[in-house]
Enzyme design. Structure first.
Site, short mmCIF file in Angstrom:
data_model
loop_
_atom_site.label_atom_id
_atom_site.label_comp_id
_atom_site.label_asym_id
_atom_site.label_seq_id
_atom_site.Cartn_x
_atom_site.Cartn_y
_atom_site.Cartn_z
N LYS A 47 -8.02 -8.52 14.03
CA LYS A 47 -6.85 -8.97 13.28
C LYS A 47 -6.92 -10.49 13.13
O LYS A 47 -7.13 -11.20 14.13
CB LYS A 47 -5.57 -8.59 14.03
CG LYS A 47 -5.33 -7.09 14.12
CD LYS A 47 -4.83 -6.51 12.81
CE LYS A 47 -4.38 -5.07 12.99
NZ LYS A 47 -3.95 -4.47 11.72
N ASP A 66 -8.94 -7.99 9.51
CA ASP A 66 -7.71 -7.48 8.86
C ASP A 66 -6.64 -8.56 8.92
O ASP A 66 -6.19 -8.94 10.00
CB ASP A 66 -7.24 -6.20 9.57
CG ASP A 66 -6.07 -5.54 8.84
OD1 ASP A 66 -5.62 -6.08 7.81
OD2 ASP A 66 -5.60 -4.47 9.31
N GLU A 85 -9.86 -7.29 5.09
CA GLU A 85 -8.83 -6.33 4.68
C GLU A 85 -7.53 -7.06 4.39
O GLU A 85 -7.08 -7.89 5.18
CB GLU A 85 -8.65 -5.35 5.87
CG GLU A 85 -7.78 -4.15 5.62
CD GLU A 85 -7.65 -3.31 6.91
OE1 GLU A 85 -8.51 -3.40 7.81
OE2 GLU A 85 -6.65 -2.59 7.02
N ASP A 99 -5.57 -2.41 1.87
CA ASP A 99 -4.92 -1.43 2.75
C ASP A 99 -3.47 -1.24 2.30
O ASP A 99 -3.15 -0.29 1.58
CB ASP A 99 -5.01 -1.94 4.21
CG ASP A 99 -4.32 -1.02 5.20
OD1 ASP A 99 -4.08 0.15 4.86
OD2 ASP A 99 -4.00 -1.48 6.32
N LYS A 141 -5.07 5.72 3.75
CA LYS A 141 -4.06 6.09 4.75
C LYS A 141 -3.29 7.26 4.16
O LYS A 141 -2.43 7.09 3.30
CB LYS A 141 -3.17 4.91 5.10
CG LYS A 141 -3.90 3.93 6.03
CD LYS A 141 -3.03 3.05 6.86
CE LYS A 141 -3.92 2.20 7.77
NZ LYS A 141 -3.27 0.95 8.22
#
Ligand code: OSB
Ligand code: MG
Length: 356
Positions: free
Chosen positions: A164, A189, A214, A239, A263
């Site tokens: 992250k 991300d 991401e 995402d 997702k």
């Protein structure tokens, strides 16, 4: 013929995470989900898991809004229905706006039920072919802990690690971490934490060695994502932006990304997700399956999704023991040499234990 939905169950499960999950958006210490079960006349039970969070920090839905919509809107539409194919659930829910995470939980349970009725593993029922799914872990911690967490993940056999990031993360620190593990695949991300004013800062992450970045910008920021896709060498992956087939069309037309995170919960279940997979295939867009800090029911559906041809990057698939003391499925999901073996059992392939 077909399946008649005789009974539907909703069970709330709440468990602490072993370690706090820290991202720029939220710290998660505890997880509450709703496990949905659907039963047919023959006694088969299909399972789904509603993975909305307690508050709307990631998607607009919450576990409370989902419980309400499931109980008062979706269950009455499905109960007693005779279905020839699980795709019909999406049509039954047609008059209900949005609320895709609530719809997904119920729709996914029906797909599991159909796979069980057909005596097939879910991954085969949906057309999957890959049996050893590459695992992937997420490092969601303070900067000071990143190095140590990456070392732990490497020791546990993970070959793909997602870190992250946000505008205050130090790219040179990340570069030295990534360079220490030349055999591992690293993703970043950003969870939408960059904006037009710090676009230049994002560029500093371009030579860290990430396979992809991401969601650098907000979910509707098509123009900024197109600029990043054009200007960075690192692949841009969306995402949060991908909540429907139309969003993927938008990404393609505006050249706003190279890769899509699937997702199923945010997309509304299998039917919409399979449409996204087909669209990405037609346009040679790479895909991978994203995680939601979920329990094994949702994970099992996601593993089946990752089995499909052209889902070609390793997804967010960590072992049950990464987040949980004890998962709600048996056997637990294990990672061996960086892979998870799919089950040969029918449906999602795991038994579900809803004891507290
Ligand atoms: O952005 O991918 C995300 C978890 C919760 C909410 C959003 C995200 C995540 C993850 C995946 O990063 C974590 C996992 O379940 O492995
Ligand atoms: Mg993400």
């Amino acid at each position: 013929m077909g399946i008649t939905i005789k009974e539907i169950g909703l069970k709330t499960m709440r468990r602490p995470l072993k370690t706090p999950f820290k991202s720029v958006l939220q710290q998660v210490d505890e997880r509450e989900v709703i496990v949905v079960s659907v039963r047919d006349e023959s006694g088969h039970i299909g399972y789904g898991e509603c993975v909305a969070f307690e508050t709307p920090w990631y998607t607009e839905e919450t576990i409370t809004s989902c419980r309400f919509v499931l109980e008062h809107v979706l269950l009455p539409l499905l109960k007693g229905q005779n279905l020839q194919h699980p795709k019909e659930v999406w049509e039954l829910f047609n008059a209900v706006k949005g609320n895709r995470m609530a719809k997904a939980a119920l729709e996914m349970a029906v797909w599991d039920l159909f796979a069980k009725q057909q005596q097939q593993p879910l991954w085969q029922f949906v057309g999957g072919t890959l049996k050893a799914i590459p695992a992937g872990i997420v490092v969601a911690a303070d900067s000071a802990q990143i190095e140590e967490r990456v070392a732990q993940a490497n020791n546990a056999g993970y070959k793909r690690i997602k870190i992250k990031i946000h505008p205050d993360t130090d790219p040179s620190m990340l570069k030295s971490v990534v360079n220490s593990y030349p055999k591992l695949l690293f993703f970043a991300d950003a969870n939408g934490s960059f904006n037009k004013d710090n676009f230049e800062r994002l560029k500093e992450f371009d030579d860290v060695g990430f396979a992809l970045i991401e969601q650098p910008f907000g979910e509707r920021e098509w123009v900024l994502h197109a600029r990043a896709t054009a200007q960075l060498n690192t692949k841009i992956c969306l995402d949060e932006s991908i909540a429907s087939v139309e969003d993927v069309q938008q990404m393609i037309e505006s050249k706003a990304g190279d890769i899509v995170v699937l997702k199923m919960s945010r997309l509304g279940g299998w039917t919409e997700t399979l449409k996204v997979v087909n669209l990405c295939r037609e346009h040679s867009i790479s895909m991978w399956v994203g995680g939601m800090i979920e329990f094994g029911v949702s994970k099992a559906h996601n593993l089946a999704l990752a089995s499909l041809p052209s889902v070609d990057y390793p997804g967010d698939f960590s072992a049950s023991t990464h987040f949980w003391e004890k998962d709600i499925i048996q056997p637990a999901i294990i990672v061996d040499n960086g892979e998870i073996q799919l089950s040969d059992q029918i449906g999602i392939g795991y038994t579900v234990n809803l004891a507290e």
